[in-house]
Scaffold this motif. Structure first.
Motif, short mmCIF file in Angstrom:
data_model
loop_
_atom_site.label_atom_id
_atom_site.label_comp_id
_atom_site.label_asym_id
_atom_site.label_seq_id
_atom_site.Cartn_x
_atom_site.Cartn_y
_atom_site.Cartn_z
N UNK A 1 -6.64 6.30 -3.91
CA UNK A 1 -7.65 5.41 -4.50
C UNK A 1 -6.97 4.21 -5.15
N UNK A 2 -5.89 4.48 -5.89
CA UNK A 2 -5.18 3.40 -6.56
C UNK A 2 -4.57 2.42 -5.56
N UNK A 3 -3.97 2.93 -4.47
CA UNK A 3 -3.38 2.07 -3.45
C UNK A 3 -4.46 1.27 -2.72
N UNK B 1 12.59 1.84 -10.09
CA UNK B 1 11.27 2.44 -9.95
C UNK B 1 11.11 3.16 -8.61
N UNK B 2 11.80 2.68 -7.57
CA UNK B 2 11.60 3.23 -6.23
C UNK B 2 12.83 3.92 -5.66
N UNK C 1 0.83 -1.21 0.00
CA UNK C 1 0.00 0.00 0.00
C UNK C 1 0.86 1.26 0.00
N UNK C 2 1.90 1.27 0.84
CA UNK C 2 2.78 2.44 0.91
C UNK C 2 3.53 2.63 -0.40
N UNK C 3 4.03 1.52 -0.95
CA UNK C 3 4.76 1.59 -2.22
C UNK C 3 3.86 2.09 -3.35
#
Length: 310
Positions: free
Chosen positions: A152-154, A276-277, A100-102
């Motif tokens: 919303x996406x997470x 990506x992160x 969720x955090x990512x």
């Protein structure tokens, strides 16, 4: 607990164990983590304390720095502790929380890059309208939209993976809880995952990157029409460096979250996740801000104050 009607509630993150040189891999990641931590923390401090950085551009940059900090803090400390203690376990809820955090920070970064490109477009192509279009109220509205969209996406991602039964295995071949990696362990057909991933990726990745490209194309055309070659070269260099970071971020994100579940590769996913992160979090403070004259001036003032205190 095994296969059948049972579902795993504890997972093992064994990605580092499958690296040829886990110490070297972790060392590189930890170095990038330290650079990202120092760079983004310093940038946040400067923007918060320096009156010369209270502009829309640095308002969005401060949010980008905050997102990058949260992103690396949700991944690297857990990975380092697991490697030192040789305890690679994580609960299902902890796994979903990390996902969720990512997803929240990754989605927010996708959207904040759009606002930053729009800010640069207005500043360069419509400078007379900049005070009106980028006034404080509009910036706050864009900021709320960024966090709402990414939330919303997470939330959709979390609600999708949390109730799934995980009866195939509890071994995640990754150094973190990754959305596609966790879905691989589900007993359910992955067709719904593929559809959901493609839809979310289109909304979060392709629409924003289209807006970013359109903004920078307009900026480049405006710069090329300018008479001053020195300012043109400087603006072109800045645009190119920004687009490089945006390109790395979006391409690896698309490869990570738009790969069909059937062709998922753990090794490729681990490399993509770095770019990506962690890599953007390390590069963003230097590419977007620490090369700017305003930020360098704020740094000089900070060092001068520190010298006077000593």
């Amino acid at each position: 607990m095994g296969e059948g009607n049972m579902s795993w509630t504890v997972f093992l993150l064994v990605g580092l164990q499958h690296q040829r040189s886990p110490m070297v891999f972790l060392g590189v990641i930890f170095f990038m983590f330290i650079v990202a931590l120092i760079g983004n923390s310093l940038l946040l401090f400067l923007i918060k304390t320096d009156s010369g950085l209270q502009t829309p551009m640095y308002f969005f940059l401060s949010q980008l720095a905050f997102m990058d900090l949260c992103q690396v803090l949700s991944i690297v400390p857990k990975m380092a502790v697991d490697f030192v203690t040789q305890s690679y376990s994580i609960s299902l809820y902890g796994c979903v929380l990390q996902i969720s955090v990512t997803m929240l920070m990754g989605g927010a970064e996708c959207l904040i890059l759009v606002t930053m490109s729009y800010d640069r477009y207005v500043a360069i192509c419509r400078p007379l309208q900049y005070p009106v279009l980028m006034r404080s109220k509009n910036c706050n509205i864009m900021s709320v939209a960024v966090w709402f969209g990414s939330s919303v996406q997470a939330l959709i991602s979390s609600l999708y993976v949390l109730p799934l039964p995980y009866c195939k295995s509890n071994v995640i071949r990754h150094y973190m809880c990754d959305y596609p990696a966790l879905v691989q362990l589900s007993c359910y057909d992955n067709f719904a995952f593929d559809i959901t991933a493609y839809f979310c990726s289109f909304v979060i990745f392709f629409i924003p990157i289209s807006v970013i490209l359109a903004s920078y194309i307009a900026i480049l055309l405006q710069v090329l029409r300018a008479r001053s070659s020195g300012s043109s070269h400087k603006a072109l260099g800045s645009c190119f460096s920004h687009l490089c970071v945006v390109g790395i971020f979006y391409v690896t994100a698309i490869l990570t979250y738009m790969t069909p579940a059937a062709s998922y590769s753990a090794q490729r996913a681990m490399i993509n996740t770095v770019f990506f992160t962690i890599a953007p979090a390390m590069m963003n403070p230097f590419i977007y801000s620490l090369r700017n004259r305003d930020v360098l001036a704020a740094l000089r003032k900070l060092f001068a104050r520190c010298t006077m205190c000593q």
